[in-house]
Design a protein around this motif. Structure first.
Motif, PDB file in Angstrom:
ATOM      1  N   ILE A   1     111.715 -22.124  57.046  1.00 43.85           N
ATOM      2  CA  ILE A   1     111.728 -23.176  56.035  1.00 43.85           C
ATOM      3  C   ILE A   1     110.314 -23.445  55.525  1.00 43.85           C
ATOM      4  N   ASP A   2     109.358 -23.556  56.440  1.00 46.25           N
ATOM      5  CA  ASP A   2     107.973 -23.805  56.027  1.00 46.25           C
ATOM      6  C   ASP A   2     107.445 -22.674  55.162  1.00 46.25           C
ATOM      7  N   GLN A   3     107.753 -21.430  55.524  1.00 45.70           N
ATOM      8  CA  GLN A   3     107.290 -20.305  54.712  1.00 45.70           C
ATOM      9  C   GLN A   3     107.874 -20.371  53.304  1.00 45.70           C
ATOM     10  N   ALA A   4     109.164 -20.698  53.204  1.00 46.98           N
ATOM     11  CA  ALA A   4     109.801 -20.795  51.895  1.00 46.98           C
ATOM     12  C   ALA A   4     109.194 -21.924  51.064  1.00 46.98           C
ATOM     13  N   LEU A   5     109.011 -23.094  51.678  1.00 47.78           N
ATOM     14  CA  LEU A   5     108.459 -24.231  50.950  1.00 47.78           C
ATOM     15  C   LEU A   5     107.004 -23.990  50.566  1.00 47.78           C
ATOM     16  N   HIS A   6     106.273 -23.299  51.429  1.00 45.27           N
ATOM     17  CA  HIS A   6     104.871 -22.976  51.141  1.00 45.27           C
ATOM     18  C   HIS A   6     104.760 -22.097  49.894  1.00 45.27           C
ATOM     19  N   LEU A   7     105.705 -21.195  49.711  1.00 46.50           N
ATOM     20  CA  LEU A   7     105.677 -20.296  48.554  1.00 46.50           C
ATOM     21  C   LEU A   7     106.308 -20.903  47.311  1.00 46.50           C
ATOM     22  N   PHE A   8     107.415 -21.632  47.486  1.00 50.26           N
ATOM     23  CA  PHE A   8     108.232 -22.005  46.336  1.00 50.26           C
ATOM     24  C   PHE A   8     108.390 -23.512  46.130  1.00 50.26           C
ATOM     25  N   GLY A   9     107.909 -24.335  47.061  1.00 48.13           N
ATOM     26  CA  GLY A   9     108.065 -25.767  46.921  1.00 48.13           C
ATOM     27  C   GLY A   9     109.442 -26.245  47.358  1.00 48.13           C
ATOM     28  N   MET A  10     109.698 -27.537  47.167  1.00 53.52           N
ATOM     29  CA  MET A  10     110.973 -28.125  47.583  1.00 53.52           C
ATOM     30  C   MET A  10     112.093 -27.714  46.633  1.00 53.52           C
TER      31      MET A  10
END
Length: 347
Positions: free
Chosen positions: A182-191
């Protein structure tokens, strides 16, 4: 400037493998002590450190500036709150807390006390993820339309650690491996705008979720996150498709396996993946098709602690903030609600 005197709240796998080696390596830190309730295992690795037999001893030691809260997830909120109230900085293992409300309270307390709090999202510094991030940020794939991240293992047996296998706040794979993805996804693409999740029990005798599939909805982009323990032959762990092309990469960061084998990190060739694990880029540039292997960037969890040092000593922005932790907990909360209701949850 004196090194940051640091204490660990446990010396299990997390303390021995992921924290102590890098704190000890970094000249800006002093690995001062470890809370071990009855044993003294840390002395075999670091004979000069101090053994604490209670959290209260650590909190009362005014020379300690930073405390690593690397205990079971269900204790994170209580321990981190006490650390901040004692006027110390805190690094908190994932999952940050067990609820969104707890995460928000820690964030607000750190601001009130003017003390740093950061979530230990070390997987941002995995060699594979760093390479995926570079490919996306350099625009090789164009506008990203779809991404799929996996954290798969093959493991039938249950963990001997009761807190991992007993139904309780913080237990289960969504709280264990989920925060990484989840953190990797949010780090790249935001919420995202919405979340859909499916959780299952797949191992014989399992009482906690050991499989999940999460779909994050963005205006055009869809991001799928998956983790499970019944995957003998893993899918590429990072699959990213854009308007121009695609990038596929295995999860091949070597740091954890080296650390588990008690190899000490260094500042030269540490975190270097085998050439055989290079990712595949298939795209086009200037009207020409490109299909090639891409050299993998070097991984280094040391860089996380370099960031902590710069934040504490030089007032630089925190790399993994409490707000990042709040966002991850909001996604986990939405996943639980989605799985229970079997429907899309809008954020």
């Amino acid at each position: 400037m004196p090194p940051i005197r640091t204490a660990l709240l446990s010396f299990g796998m997390s303390g021995r493998v992921f924290h102590a080696p890098f704190i000890h390596l970094h000249p800006g830190f002093e690995l001062y002590g470890v809370w071990e309730r009855s044993k003294s295992d840390s002395l075999a690795f670091y004979p000069d450190i101090k053994i604490f037999r209670s959290l209260e001893e650590i909190l009362a030691d005014n020379t300690i500036e930073l405390v690593i809260v690397n205990t079971p997830t269900a204790t994170h909120f209580d321990y981190a709150k006490k650390v901040l109230e004692a006027g110390k900085h805190a690094v908190v293992e994932k999952a940050f807390t067990t609820t969104v409300a707890e995460a928000i309270e820690l964030k607000e307390l750190s601001e009130k006390k003017n003390r740093l709090i950061s979530v230990y999202q070390n997987r941002r510094w995995d060699s594979d993820f760093k390479t995926v991030k570079k490919i996306i940020q350099e625009g090789w794939l164009g506008e990203i339309m779809e991404a799929e991240f996996h954290f798969d293992r093959f493991k039938d047996s249950l963990s001997p650690k009761a807190h991992k296998e007993t139904p309780s706040p913080g237990a289960g794979i969504l709280n264990d491996l989920g925060p990484h993805l989840i953190d990797q996804a949010l780090h790249l693409f935001g919420m995202p705008q919405a979340v859909f999740a499916d959780q299952r029990f797949t191992r014989p005798g399992s009482q906690v979720d050991d499989y999940f599939e999460v779909l994050l909805y963005y205006p055009m982009l869809r991001v799928r996150l998956k983790a499970g323990y019944q995957v003998r032959e893993p899918f590429p762990s990072f699959v990213v498709h854009g308007r121009k092309g695609s990038f596929l990469k295995t999860r091949a960061d070597v740091q954890e396996s080296l650390l588990v084998a008690n190899q000490k990190p260094n500042l030269t060739d540490w975190g270097t993946e085998p050439v055989s694990e290079q990712g595949l880029l298939h795209t086009e540039k200037d009207g020409k098709l490109i299909r090639k292997k891409v050299p993998t960037l070097q991984g280094s969890y040391y860089d996380y602690y370099e960031g902590i040092y710069q934040s504490v000593r030089n007032n630089q922005p925190i790399q993994v903030t409490a707000q990042d932790g709040v966002h991850v907990m909001q996604i986990i909360d939405a996943c639980v609600k989605s799985n229970a209701a079997q429907k899309l949850i809008h954020l």
